[in-house]
Design a protein around this motif. Structure first.
Motif, mmCIF file in Angstrom:
data_model
loop_
_atom_site.group_PDB
_atom_site.id
_atom_site.type_symbol
_atom_site.label_atom_id
_atom_site.label_comp_id
_atom_site.label_asym_id
_atom_site.label_seq_id
_atom_site.Cartn_x
_atom_site.Cartn_y
_atom_site.Cartn_z
ATOM 1 N N ALA A 199 8.981 18.661 16.966
ATOM 2 C CA ALA A 199 7.530 18.830 17.025
ATOM 3 C C ALA A 199 7.162 20.147 17.691
ATOM 4 O O ALA A 199 6.191 20.806 17.300
ATOM 5 C CB ALA A 199 6.885 17.662 17.777
ATOM 6 N N GLN A 207 5.374 22.657 8.847
ATOM 7 C CA GLN A 207 4.711 22.356 10.111
ATOM 8 C C GLN A 207 4.201 20.919 10.125
ATOM 9 O O GLN A 207 4.365 20.194 11.117
ATOM 10 C CB GLN A 207 3.547 23.323 10.348
ATOM 11 C CG GLN A 207 2.778 23.047 11.634
ATOM 12 C CD GLN A 207 1.507 23.880 11.757
ATOM 13 O OE1 GLN A 207 1.188 24.675 10.875
ATOM 14 N NE2 GLN A 207 0.779 23.688 12.843
ATOM 15 N N ARG A 208 3.580 20.506 9.020
ATOM 16 C CA ARG A 208 3.054 19.141 8.941
ATOM 17 C C ARG A 208 4.169 18.122 9.113
ATOM 18 O O ARG A 208 4.017 17.138 9.853
ATOM 19 C CB ARG A 208 2.355 18.924 7.598
ATOM 20 C CG ARG A 208 1.664 17.562 7.461
ATOM 21 C CD ARG A 208 1.395 17.194 6.016
ATOM 22 N NE ARG A 208 2.621 17.036 5.243
ATOM 23 C CZ ARG A 208 3.423 15.964 5.334
ATOM 24 N NH1 ARG A 208 3.132 14.976 6.175
ATOM 25 N NH2 ARG A 208 4.510 15.897 4.597
ATOM 26 N N ARG A 209 5.302 18.362 8.472
ATOM 27 C CA ARG A 209 6.425 17.419 8.579
ATOM 28 C C ARG A 209 6.996 17.401 9.986
ATOM 29 O O ARG A 209 7.349 16.330 10.505
ATOM 30 C CB ARG A 209 7.513 17.792 7.570
ATOM 31 C CG ARG A 209 7.141 17.600 6.110
ATOM 32 C CD ARG A 209 8.348 17.882 5.232
ATOM 33 N NE ARG A 209 9.431 16.969 5.541
ATOM 34 C CZ ARG A 209 10.729 17.222 5.297
ATOM 35 N NH1 ARG A 209 11.087 18.390 4.766
ATOM 36 N NH2 ARG A 209 11.655 16.340 5.612
ATOM 37 N N CYS A 210 7.119 18.559 10.614
ATOM 38 C CA CYS A 210 7.694 18.629 11.955
ATOM 39 C C CYS A 210 6.795 17.953 12.992
ATOM 40 O O CYS A 210 7.291 17.397 13.983
ATOM 41 C CB CYS A 210 7.927 20.085 12.366
ATOM 42 S SG CYS A 210 9.277 20.910 11.495
ATOM 43 N N GLU A 211 5.485 17.988 12.778
ATOM 44 C CA GLU A 211 4.541 17.389 13.726
ATOM 45 C C GLU A 211 4.051 16.026 13.261
ATOM 46 O O GLU A 211 3.068 15.507 13.812
ATOM 47 C CB GLU A 211 3.359 18.329 13.941
ATOM 48 C CG GLU A 211 3.726 19.659 14.587
ATOM 49 C CD GLU A 211 2.503 20.483 14.942
ATOM 50 O OE1 GLU A 211 1.747 20.070 15.839
ATOM 51 O OE2 GLU A 211 2.299 21.529 14.285
ATOM 52 N N GLY A 254 7.474 22.740 15.167
ATOM 53 C CA GLY A 254 6.328 22.707 14.267
ATOM 54 C C GLY A 254 5.140 23.456 14.847
ATOM 55 O O GLY A 254 4.443 24.193 14.143
ATOM 56 N N ARG A 255 4.912 23.285 16.143
ATOM 57 C CA ARG A 255 3.822 24.015 16.794
ATOM 58 C C ARG A 255 4.114 25.517 16.780
ATOM 59 O O ARG A 255 3.194 26.340 16.607
ATOM 60 C CB ARG A 255 3.651 23.512 18.225
ATOM 61 C CG ARG A 255 3.028 22.129 18.300
ATOM 62 C CD ARG A 255 3.287 21.437 19.629
ATOM 63 N NE ARG A 255 2.653 22.093 20.756
ATOM 64 C CZ ARG A 255 1.476 21.750 21.271
ATOM 65 N NH1 ARG A 255 0.784 20.752 20.735
ATOM 66 N NH2 ARG A 255 0.975 22.373 22.325
ATOM 67 N N ARG A 278 10.290 12.581 10.971
ATOM 68 C CA ARG A 278 10.408 14.041 11.010
ATOM 69 C C ARG A 278 11.813 14.486 10.591
ATOM 70 O O ARG A 278 12.786 13.743 10.757
ATOM 71 C CB ARG A 278 10.157 14.556 12.428
ATOM 72 C CG ARG A 278 8.752 14.339 12.939
ATOM 73 C CD ARG A 278 8.653 14.673 14.413
ATOM 74 N NE ARG A 278 7.332 14.347 14.956
ATOM 75 C CZ ARG A 278 7.052 14.261 16.250
ATOM 76 N NH1 ARG A 278 8.010 14.492 17.141
ATOM 77 N NH2 ARG A 278 5.837 13.946 16.654
ATOM 78 N N VAL A 308 15.477 21.404 8.817
ATOM 79 C CA VAL A 308 14.503 22.485 8.962
ATOM 80 C C VAL A 308 15.127 23.816 8.570
ATOM 81 O O VAL A 308 14.515 24.626 7.849
ATOM 82 C CB VAL A 308 13.971 22.542 10.404
ATOM 83 C CG1 VAL A 308 13.140 23.813 10.614
ATOM 84 C CG2 VAL A 308 13.138 21.307 10.716
#
Length: 471
Positions: A400, A433-437, A403-404, A444, A450
């Motif tokens: 996450a 980014q959407r998937r990571c967060e 992702g940020r 995730r 990634v």
């Protein structure tokens, strides 16, 4: 003395009485044991109050009603043993009681709008169940206490993004840490029994050298942090040779930071090993005298970062809380170079978690980056934690944070004038980014996936290959 800092004499002689101050910081006054009523003359105008370094151990009953618009309260390095009742203060967002003697946080005493809580370096054995009444809680610093568990009610704090648990008494971490917090991205827990036992199972990477302090000629300070000082040095590997090499040396000192202990940071750096997007570690400093280097916990020798690398962002401030800040000078990235840099940082994340190390602070302000080379170096292991199989869920928490970082980097790429490939890459990064967060933490990707997604964008030998992005 800054414009917002005043001494006790100025406060008590009436010279500030007619000022509508919004910010007041008292110079450290250990002899002050009773809250000065003169502060109440600032009334509704005061939003920031810092009485750190005093002998205060309690607040007066009329504290809330007399300062109704206070947002930030610092009472660090004081003498509090019990957390005061701030539950009726509906504007307080940040409260700091670092390095007091707190042993108790009674139920229903936390301010309901609390966003940032600093309780580092106390003796707190447990958190109140009523912490659930703080839904805005975003940043919670608890390193250096006596915690061995967390209340299940903490899961009601769905905005929790950064949590520091280092140097406590956790023999295992609550399982809900890895699934219940949709925004949790920065977690540290080094110096607990669960981390120390995992660390013993790790072996230092092959090839690390023992480097005598006498072989290092320190030339200039490169940076100072809470856990130590980084200096440039000239290293002479052999006393019988004229060959020297420019290196960076970090000497770890101090006892406890908000992230954890310096000795745990040093151990994590040494265990991390080598990766092209980590600052290379040459070896461990030996042979220094405690008398000559008072307070030193150890030292490491690292490769000197070449010119052209700059910090990617600025750390959060009181307003942004857990979000990095950026200046115009940090913008201007070309999309392809940004993706290359992100691929390297994701690779560093995969490398660290492959060695069961959580960085804990995967922020832009901890990345040194070169726009021209499309390369970044992840540094600052102050919040790093070594973990075992029971804490496997920590990797997707840290994803996450990545992702940020992707979102931050997208904001540094000039959108004007982008071609179709660059626009497609932007869409791809937004999807990543959407998937990571994703609020569903277990859904995730891990760092290996990634890396594969980012490599797919770049294609073989840098030829652009954009994956299809679902609508």
């Amino acid at each position: 003395m800054s414009n917002d800092t005043y001494d006790l004499e100025a406060l008590q002689n009436g010279s500030l009485a007619n000022l509508a101050l919004t910010k007041f910081k008292l110079t450290p006054t250990p002899s002050l044991t009773v809250f000065p009523d003169e502060i109440f003359t600032f009334g509704p105008s005061l939003t920031y109050l810092d009485l750190s370094g005093t002998g205060l151990s309690s607040l007066p009953p009329n504290f809330t009603t007399s300062l109704p618009n206070l947002k930030i309260l610092f009472l660090s390095n004081c003498a509090f043993t019990t957390f005061p009742d701030l539950s009726s203060h509906h504007t307080l967002e940040m409260v700091a009681f670092r390095h007091n003697s707190l042993t108790s946080i009674p139920e229903n005493t936390l301010p309901p709008k609390l966003r940032w809580l600093i309780l580092t370096d106390n003796r707190i054995p447990s958190l109140p169940s009523s912490i659930s009444s703080c839904p805005n809680l975003e940043k919670c610093l608890l390193a250096g206490n006596n915690l061995s568990t967390l209340p299940l009610s903490l899961t009601q704090c769905q905005n929790l993004t950064l949590l520091r648990l280092s140097a406590n008494n956790f023999s295992s971490l609550p399982k809900f840490l890895f699934t219940a917090f949709p925004k949790l991205a920065y977690l540290s827990f080094a110096g607990n029994p669960c981390s120390l036992s995992s660390r013993k199972a790790h072996k230092l990477p092959f090839g690390l050298l023992d480097i005598p302090y006498s072989s290092l000629a320190i030339s200039r300070v490169l940076g100072r942090g809470a856990s130590g000082i980084i200096s440039q040095a000239e290293w002479k590997p052999s006393p019988d040779s004229d060959f020297t090499e420019d290196v960076a040396v970090k000497m770890f000192r101090g006892s406890l930071t908000s992230d954890g202990r310096p000795e745990d940071e040093m151990e994590a750096v040494l265990l991390a090993g080598s990766h092209e997007s980590l600052i290379g570690v040459v070896g461990k400093v030996t042979g220094y005298s405690e008398g000559e280097r008072e307070g030193v916990k150890g030292g490491i020798v690292m490769s000197l970062v070449p010119g052209g690398y700059e910090v990617l962002g600025l750390p959060p401030d009181l307003e942004s809380c857990t979000r990095d800040r950026f200046t115009e000078g940090e913008r201007g990235w070309e999309m392809g170079k940004a993706v290359e840099m992100l691929t390297g940082i994701a690779g560093a994340g995969a490398h660290l978690h492959g060695r069961r190390i959580c960085h804990g602070d995967l922020y832009a302000h901890n990345v040194l980056a070169s726009k021209g080379d499309g390369h970044g170096l992840l540094g600052d292991f102050g919040a790093a934690s070594v973990y075992g199989e029971e804490e496997d869920g920590v990797e997707r928490v840290e994803v996450a944070a990545f992702g940020r970082l992707v979102g931050d980097v997208l904001g540094l790429v000039e959108e004007r004038g982008e071609g179709e490939r660059e626009r497609a890459m932007r869409r791809g990064l937004e999807e990543l980014q959407r998937r990571c967060e994703d609020g569903d933490v277990e859904g995730r990707p891990d760092f290996d996936e990634v890396v594969e997604v980012l490599r797919g964008m770049l294609g073989w030998r840098g030829v652009m290959r954009i994956p299809e992005v679902p609508n």
